[in-house]
Design a protein around this motif. Structure first.
Motif, PDB file in Angstrom:
ATOM      1  N   LEU A  93     -30.287  11.850 -48.145  1.00  0.00           N
ATOM      2  CA  LEU A  93     -29.463  10.862 -49.204  1.00  0.00           C
ATOM      3  C   LEU A  93     -29.489  11.816 -49.853  1.00  0.00           C
ATOM      4  CD1 LEU A  93     -31.669   8.018 -49.103  1.00  0.00           C
ATOM      5  CD2 LEU A  93     -29.138   8.127 -48.503  1.00  0.00           C
ATOM      6  N   ALA A  94     -29.934  12.934 -50.960  1.00  0.00           N
ATOM      7  CA  ALA A  94     -30.120  13.594 -51.113  1.00  0.00           C
ATOM      8  C   ALA A  94     -28.716  14.463 -51.141  1.00  0.00           C
ATOM      9  CB  ALA A  94     -30.901  14.867 -51.520  1.00  0.00           C
ATOM     10  N   GLY A  95     -28.199  14.866 -49.731  1.00  0.00           N
ATOM     11  CA  GLY A  95     -27.165  15.344 -50.091  1.00  0.00           C
ATOM     12  C   GLY A  95     -25.865  14.726 -49.795  1.00  0.00           C
TER      13      GLY A  95
ATOM     14  N   LEU B  26     -39.534   6.243 -47.174  1.00  0.00           N
ATOM     15  CA  LEU B  26     -38.319   7.533 -46.332  1.00  0.00           C
ATOM     16  C   LEU B  26     -39.232   8.422 -46.164  1.00  0.00           C
ATOM     17  CD1 LEU B  26     -35.223   7.098 -48.898  1.00  0.00           C
ATOM     18  CD2 LEU B  26     -36.051   5.686 -46.790  1.00  0.00           C
ATOM     19  N   SER B  27     -38.946   8.636 -44.750  1.00  0.00           N
ATOM     20  CA  SER B  27     -39.360  10.429 -44.331  1.00  0.00           C
ATOM     21  C   SER B  27     -38.570  11.409 -44.998  1.00  0.00           C
ATOM     22  CB  SER B  27     -39.197  10.059 -43.063  1.00  0.00           C
ATOM     23  OG  SER B  27     -37.612  10.476 -42.659  1.00  0.00           O
ATOM     24  N   PHE B  28     -39.136  12.452 -45.109  1.00  0.00           N
ATOM     25  CA  PHE B  28     -38.599  13.744 -45.668  1.00  0.00           C
ATOM     26  C   PHE B  28     -36.942  14.050 -45.540  1.00  0.00           C
ATOM     27  CE2 PHE B  28     -42.829  15.600 -46.934  1.00  0.00           C
ATOM     28  CZ  PHE B  28     -43.037  14.753 -47.383  1.00  0.00           C
ATOM     29  N   GLU B  29     -36.836  13.756 -43.697  1.00  0.00           N
ATOM     30  CA  GLU B  29     -35.615  13.980 -43.370  1.00  0.00           C
ATOM     31  C   GLU B  29     -34.505  12.754 -44.201  1.00  0.00           C
ATOM     32  OE1 GLU B  29     -38.177  16.264 -41.246  1.00  0.00           O
ATOM     33  OE2 GLU B  29     -38.437  14.048 -41.961  1.00  0.00           O
ATOM     34  N   GLU B  30     -35.187  12.049 -44.321  1.00  0.00           N
ATOM     35  CA  GLU B  30     -34.034  10.879 -44.279  1.00  0.00           C
ATOM     36  C   GLU B  30     -33.802  11.240 -46.038  1.00  0.00           C
ATOM     37  OE1 GLU B  30     -34.923   6.609 -42.109  1.00  0.00           O
ATOM     38  OE2 GLU B  30     -36.789   7.301 -43.562  1.00  0.00           O
ATOM     39  N   ILE B  31     -34.906  11.383 -46.461  1.00  0.00           N
ATOM     40  CA  ILE B  31     -34.441  12.133 -48.373  1.00  0.00           C
ATOM     41  C   ILE B  31     -33.409  12.666 -48.734  1.00  0.00           C
ATOM     42  CG2 ILE B  31     -36.148  12.361 -50.448  1.00  0.00           C
ATOM     43  CD1 ILE B  31     -38.457  10.753 -49.562  1.00  0.00           C
ATOM     44  N   ALA B  32     -33.859  14.082 -47.778  1.00  0.00           N
ATOM     45  CA  ALA B  32     -33.103  14.905 -47.603  1.00  0.00           C
ATOM     46  C   ALA B  32     -31.465  14.375 -47.551  1.00  0.00           C
ATOM     47  CB  ALA B  32     -33.521  16.055 -47.220  1.00  0.00           C
TER      48      ALA B  32
END
Length: 340
Positions: free
Chosen positions: A58-60, A50-56
Motif C-alpha cells: 500500500l505504501a508503494g 495488515l501484514s508487513f508485506e501488505e503495508i509495504a
C-alpha cells in the motif's frame, strides 16, 4: 511513475501515517483511559492486522500518488514484533524520502534503536507528557517512570535517529505545570519539544474546551523565561509553529489544532492497523483497503481507488469546530486506533 493527486481544496497527498497496532502499554487518560481500555478490552486479533508485506504494498501505491513521508504510529508501534523488517521494506520504495516513528520510548533499548536505524528509520518522535516523575506516572496511569523514557531518548540519539521531537499534550490543571520544566530540560540539546493543545480526538477522553491551554499562552510562558522568536516552516503543511531561543539554545514547537487550525494545508492520510484509510484525524469512518488487498486487487486498481478517495476529500473539522460550525460527532475514531 508518480501521478500527484489533490483533494477538493487543492491539498496534495504527501504524508501517510501508518498505525501498526491498536494496543499500547500506557493508559493515558486523553487517549486510552483505563475505564474503557481495561484488561478485558477486545483489541484487534492478529489476523485482522495488515501484514508487513501488505503495508509495504500500500505504501508503494501511496508513493505513486505523491506521498514522500511515512510515519509509523500506534497504539505503541514498538509492540509490533520485528519492526525492523517493515522498515526495510519501506526503505526500498521509490519516492519515499523520510521514514519516522512515533513512540512512547518505553521499549526503546540501545539495541532496538540501533536495529531500527540500521533498517532505514530516519527519525523519532517521542510522546512525553511530563518531565516531573510523579506527573508523568499519573499521566501514563501505569506508573511508568520518566527516567526510562529519557533513557530511550538517549539510545535513539546515540543511534542517529535525530533530530528527535518530544511531543507533550498539555492539559490545564493536569500537567501544565511541566511546561517550563520540559522546555528547560531539553534546552541546549538538539531535541525539539512540541507542546500540543489537548484535542477532541475520539470520544473516550471526556474532552472539554476549558481543559485546553492555547498555544499562545504556552509561548508567553516560555518567552517570559527564555526569550524566543518565530521561525519559518520547514515545508508546506508543517503542523507545528516553530520558535527558536534567541540565545541559540535550540527550538520549540506549538501544535494548535484547537485555537489555530491548519486544515487548509493538511496533506496527511492515515492508515489504521487493519487497513482502514482515513482522510482526517477527526474522521468518523474510513475506507477498507484490506478487503481490496485480500480479494486480489491489482496495484492499478488500488491506485484508482486511492485517487478517488483523495480527490473527493473535503475535510476541515478543526476549522469548522473553531468557528463554531461543527457539532461534536460521537462516532469519531479513537486516537489509539488511528494514530496521532
Amino acid at each position: 511513475m508518480t501521478q500527484d493527486v489533490t483533494d477538493r481544496r487543492d491539498r496534495p497527498l504527501r504524508d501517510l501515517r501508518i498505525s501498526l497496532t491498536d494496543r499500547c502499554n500506557f493508559r493515558c487518560s486523553y487517549c486510552m483511559p483505563k475505564a474503557l481500555f481495561g484488561a478485558d478490552h477486545a483489541f484487534l486479533p492478529r489476523h485482522q492486522l495488515l501484514s508487513f508485506e501488505e503495508i509495504a504494498r500500500l505504501a508503494g501505491v501511496f508513493a505513486s500518488l505523491g506521498v514522500r513521508k511515512l510515519r509509523l504510529t500506534g497504539g505503541e508501534p514498538l509492540l509490533r514484533r520485528d519492526l525492523e523488517t517493515l522498515i526495510g521494506l519501506l526503505r526500498d520504495i521509490d519516492g519515499i524520502d523520510d521514514i519516522s516513528l512515533t513512540t512512547n520510548a518505553s521499549l526503546l533499548t540501545r539495541d532496538k534503536a540501533r536495529a531500527l536505524r540500521a533498517a532505514g528509520l530516519d527519525r523519532l518522535t517521542v510522546s512525553l507528557d511530563g518531565i516531573d516523575d510523579a506527573t508523568f506516572r499519573a499521566m501514563n496511569d501505569v506508573g511508568f517512570p520518566v527516567a526510562k523514557v529519557l533513557a530511550g531518548i538517549d539510545h535513539a540519539e546515540a543511534a542517529g535517529l535525530g533530530p528527535i521531537k518530544i511531543n507533550m499534550v498539555v492539559q490545564k490543571g493536569v500537567n501544565d505545570g511541566d511546561i517550563l520544566p520540559m522546555a528547560g530540560h531539553f534546552r541546549g540539546t538538539a531535541h525539539i519539544v512540541r507542546f500540543i493543545e489537548y484535542m477532541d480526538v475520539g470520544n473516550s477522553n471526556g474532552w472539554r474546551l476549558d481543559q485546553v491551554i492555547p498555544s499562545r499562552d504556552v509561548v508567553d510562558r516560555i518567552n517570559a523565561r527564555w526569550p524566543i522568536e518565530p521561525l519559518a516552516p520547514n515545508y508546506r503543511g508543517e503542523v507545528a509553529e516553530r520558535y527558536r531561543y534567541r540565545d541559540g539554545a535550540g527550538e520549540v514547537g506549538l501544535i494548535s489544532s484547537v485555537t489555530q487550525p491548519f486544515c487548509r494545508t493538511c496533506q496527511r492520510a492515515r492508515l489504521s492497523a487493519e487497513g482502514q484509510l482515513f482522510t482526517c484525524l477527526f474522521a468518523s469512518h474510513g475506507h477498507d483497503l484490506r478487503e481490496r488487498l485480500r480479494r486480489g486487487d491489482s496495484d492499478a486498481a488500488l491506485h484508482e481507488a486511492l485517487t478517488t478517495v483523495w480527490s473527493q476529500r473535503d475535510d476541515r473539522y478543526s476549522e469548522l469546530r473553531t468557528a463554531g460550525e461543527q457539532p461534536i460527532d460521537s462516532r469519531r475514531i479513537e486516537m489509539s486506533y488511528i494514530g496521532g
